[in-house]
Scaffold this motif. Structure first.
Motif, short mmCIF file in Angstrom:
data_model
loop_
_atom_site.label_atom_id
_atom_site.label_comp_id
_atom_site.label_asym_id
_atom_site.label_seq_id
_atom_site.Cartn_x
_atom_site.Cartn_y
_atom_site.Cartn_z
N ASN A 121 0.84 -1.20 0.00
CA ASN A 121 0.00 0.00 0.00
C ASN A 121 0.88 1.25 0.00
N ILE A 122 0.31 2.35 -0.45
CA ILE A 122 1.11 3.56 -0.67
C ILE A 122 1.77 4.11 0.59
N PRO A 123 1.07 4.21 1.74
CA PRO A 123 1.78 4.71 2.93
C PRO A 123 2.99 3.85 3.31
N ARG A 124 2.86 2.54 3.17
CA ARG A 124 3.98 1.66 3.50
C ARG A 124 5.11 1.80 2.49
N ILE A 125 4.77 1.91 1.21
CA ILE A 125 5.79 2.12 0.17
C ILE A 125 6.58 3.38 0.48
N LYS A 126 5.86 4.46 0.76
CA LYS A 126 6.52 5.74 1.05
C LYS A 126 7.44 5.64 2.25
N ALA A 127 6.97 4.94 3.30
CA ALA A 127 7.76 4.82 4.53
C ALA A 127 9.05 4.04 4.28
N ILE A 128 8.97 2.97 3.49
CA ILE A 128 10.16 2.17 3.19
C ILE A 128 11.17 2.99 2.39
N ILE A 129 10.69 3.70 1.38
CA ILE A 129 11.58 4.52 0.56
C ILE A 129 12.24 5.61 1.40
N GLU A 130 11.48 6.21 2.30
CA GLU A 130 12.02 7.26 3.17
C GLU A 130 13.13 6.71 4.07
N LYS A 131 12.94 5.49 4.58
CA LYS A 131 13.96 4.89 5.45
C LYS A 131 15.24 4.61 4.67
N ILE A 132 15.09 4.17 3.43
CA ILE A 132 16.27 3.93 2.58
C ILE A 132 17.02 5.24 2.35
N CYS A 133 16.29 6.31 2.05
CA CYS A 133 16.92 7.62 1.80
C CYS A 133 17.58 8.15 3.07
N GLU A 134 16.90 8.05 4.19
CA GLU A 134 17.46 8.56 5.45
C GLU A 134 18.73 7.81 5.86
N SER A 135 18.78 6.53 5.55
CA SER A 135 19.90 5.70 6.00
C SER A 135 21.08 5.72 5.04
N TYR A 136 20.81 5.89 3.73
CA TYR A 136 21.89 5.77 2.74
C TYR A 136 21.97 6.92 1.75
N GLU A 138 22.26 11.08 0.71
CA GLU A 138 22.99 12.26 1.19
C GLU A 138 22.04 13.20 1.92
N ASN A 139 22.51 13.73 3.05
CA ASN A 139 21.73 14.70 3.82
C ASN A 139 21.78 16.04 3.09
N MET A 140 20.60 16.49 2.58
CA MET A 140 20.53 17.72 1.80
C MET A 140 20.12 18.92 2.66
N GLY A 141 20.04 18.73 3.98
CA GLY A 141 19.65 19.81 4.87
C GLY A 141 18.31 19.54 5.50
N ASP A 142 17.24 19.66 4.72
CA ASP A 142 15.89 19.40 5.25
C ASP A 142 15.26 18.16 4.62
N TYR A 143 16.05 17.37 3.90
CA TYR A 143 15.59 16.12 3.33
C TYR A 143 16.79 15.28 2.96
N TYR A 144 16.54 14.03 2.58
CA TYR A 144 17.61 13.13 2.17
C TYR A 144 17.43 12.76 0.70
N ALA A 145 18.53 12.75 -0.02
CA ALA A 145 18.50 12.37 -1.43
C ALA A 145 18.26 10.87 -1.57
#
Length: 281
Positions: A121-136, A138-145
């Motif tokens: 489901n979309i909320p879970r997809i978004k959460a997984i992608i966000e965790k990947i970005c946060e963990s691996y 680049e920190n862009m300041g107010d978000y992760y690449a």
């Protein structure tokens, strides 16, 4: 549609061929957030704040050229809708989602995101992608690449399990390891669509529907017709035919719409999912 560039933003007016909500909410992308002023969109390392005003859309970003291409602003969607409008079964769908544009996303990002999207489901997809970005990423300041392929290849399979990817953990790990080794992403651009689909389907976790989504949203190949349960519903209601499976339907609708099949799919998908024509699944 009228596009104007200013120092740090793009102004879009005459919005008959561009609706931000329809474009972002039609299942082709997951890295965005709805806000009080409109949306925030992320793609690779880029970010855009999108202000939805009464008669204009203001896209505030440091990367104007990137987002002009990302939103496919060079393409004449009025002409596309005129051609597809000749098909009676599409007229209502085009009217309903008249502001949809097919985004020009990065293919590696699309490969990863659409493997994650399977039976999810979309909320879970978004959460997984966000965790990947946060963990691996680049920190862009107010978000992760979104991580580079080099950083993605550092991710252990156990990490995907920990962030609730389920059975997709091995698909993600093995596919990431294959990218730009046994599978060359850049080669896909020069392949005909059938060959490109076959190559993508060699990746772990990529079946025909996921491959077609990657081809459409990541490589800009519009002679595909991704078919899931929503499209199966639409086909069966419109054509009064419940004898065909998803792959058969995909092939039939591709023959019907040819090089415009990808656009037809997006109008139909959004219509069946958002209107009373479809039943929630």
């Amino acid at each position: 549609m009228k596009i104007e560039e200013f120092d740090d933003y793009i102004l879009v007016s005459d919005l008959g061929d561009f609706n931000v909500e329809q474009t972002l909410e039609c299942g082709q992308v997951f890295r965005f957030k709805k806000t009080d002023f409109g949306y925030v969109v992320y793609s690779l390392s880029h970010k855009a704040d999108i202000y939805c005003q009464e008669n204009t859309v203001k896209i505030v970003t440091k990367d104007k050229k990137y987002f002009i291409k990302y939103f496919d602003f060079y393409k004449n969607y009025g002409r596309i809708k005129s051609k597809l409008g000749k098909f009676p079964m599409l007229s209502s769908a085009i009217e309903y989602g008249s502001g949809i544009r097919i985004l020009r996303s990065n293919p590696i990002e699309m490969i990863i995101e659409f493997i994650i999207s399977q039976n999810n489901n979309i909320p879970r997809i978004k959460a997984i992608i966000e965790k990947i970005c946060e963990s691996y990423g680049e920190n862009m300041g107010d978000y992760y690449a979104f991580p580079t392929i080099e950083r993605l290849k550092e991710i252990p399979k156990e990490f995907f399990r920990e962030i609730k990817c389920g059975y997709r953990d091995k698909y993600l790990y093995e596919t990431i390891q294959a990218i730009n080794t046994t599978f060359n992403v850049d080669d896909v651009y020069d392949m005909d669509t059938e060959t490109a689909r076959r190559e993508l389907m060699k990746l772990k976790g990529v079946g025909r529907k996921v491959a077609d989504c990657i081809l459409l949203f990541g490589f800009g190949k519009t002679d595909v017709f991704p078919t899931d349960t929503w499209i199966v519903q639409a086909y069966r209601k419109i054509y009064n035919d419940d004898t065909k499976d998803a792959i058969q339907i995909s092939k039939l609708l591709l023959e019907e719409f040819g090089d415009l099949a990808g656009y037809a799919q997006q109008y139909l998908y959004y219509y069946i999912r958002e209107s009373n024509l479809g039943e929630k699944v």
